[in-house]
Design an enzyme around this catalytic site. Structure first.
Site, PDB file in Angstrom:
ATOM      1  N   LEU A  39     -18.303 -22.311  15.277  1.00  0.00           N
ATOM      2  CA  LEU A  39     -19.195 -21.212  14.886  1.00  0.00           C
ATOM      3  C   LEU A  39     -20.163 -21.748  13.838  1.00  0.00           C
ATOM      4  CD1 LEU A  39     -19.705 -18.327  15.668  1.00  0.00           C
ATOM      5  CD2 LEU A  39     -18.098 -17.580  13.941  1.00  0.00           C
ATOM      6  N   HIS A  40     -21.136 -22.537  14.319  1.00  0.00           N
ATOM      7  CA  HIS A  40     -22.118 -23.186  13.460  1.00  0.00           C
ATOM      8  C   HIS A  40     -23.439 -22.437  13.568  1.00  0.00           C
ATOM      9  CE1 HIS A  40     -23.667 -26.278  10.952  1.00  0.00           C
ATOM     10  NE2 HIS A  40     -24.299 -26.956  11.893  1.00  0.00           N
ATOM     11  N   ALA A  41     -24.540 -23.049  13.241  1.00  0.00           N
ATOM     12  CA  ALA A  41     -25.838 -22.385  13.123  1.00  0.00           C
ATOM     13  C   ALA A  41     -26.255 -21.554  14.341  1.00  0.00           C
ATOM     14  CB  ALA A  41     -26.920 -23.403  12.793  1.00  0.00           C
TER      15      ALA A  41
ATOM     16  N   SER B 122     -23.704 -18.895  15.419  1.00  0.00           N
ATOM     17  CA  SER B 122     -23.613 -17.854  14.392  1.00  0.00           C
ATOM     18  C   SER B 122     -24.775 -16.870  14.495  1.00  0.00           C
ATOM     19  CB  SER B 122     -23.592 -18.465  12.988  1.00  0.00           C
ATOM     20  OG  SER B 122     -22.405 -19.180  12.768  1.00  0.00           O
TER      21      SER B 122
END
Length: 100
Positions: free
Chosen positions: A18-20, A23
């Site tokens: 759940l990164h940039a 997200s």
């Protein structure tokens, strides 16, 4: 009378977790619903506001983690279904619909 919370869990399969980009997609979809939505990497919490991009990115939930999602409100069931589908589809399905 309060509406009971609905919840689910879904395996994070995105390579970066759940990164940039994931997200942003997740919070953007969450904001389409009137329900209060929270996520956690553990069933017991801590729970964070799924509509806050800063808080969601700060979780840094990695690939292989079971993501717990819970929602309370009129469209909680729809929110849970849409958000879990987004994660299950590796954040690729732009057609996942949101309510409100």
């Amino acid at each position: 009378m309060s509406v009971p919370a609905q919840s689910t869990k879904v395996l994070m399969i995105h390579e970066a977790g759940l990164h940039a980009r994931p997200s942003v997609k997740f919070t953007k979809l969450a904001k389409r619903f009137g329900a209060a939505i929270e996520i956690s990497a553990q069933e017991e919490g801590p729970w964070i506001d799924a509509k806050s991009i800063v808080k969601v990115m700060a979780t840094r939930i990695p690939k292989g983690t079971m993501l717990h999602i819970r929602a309370t409100g009129e469209d909680a069931g729809e929110a849970i279904a849409a958000l879990s589908a987004l994660v299950e589809q590796d954040f690729e399905d732009e057609t996942v619909e949101g309510g409100a």
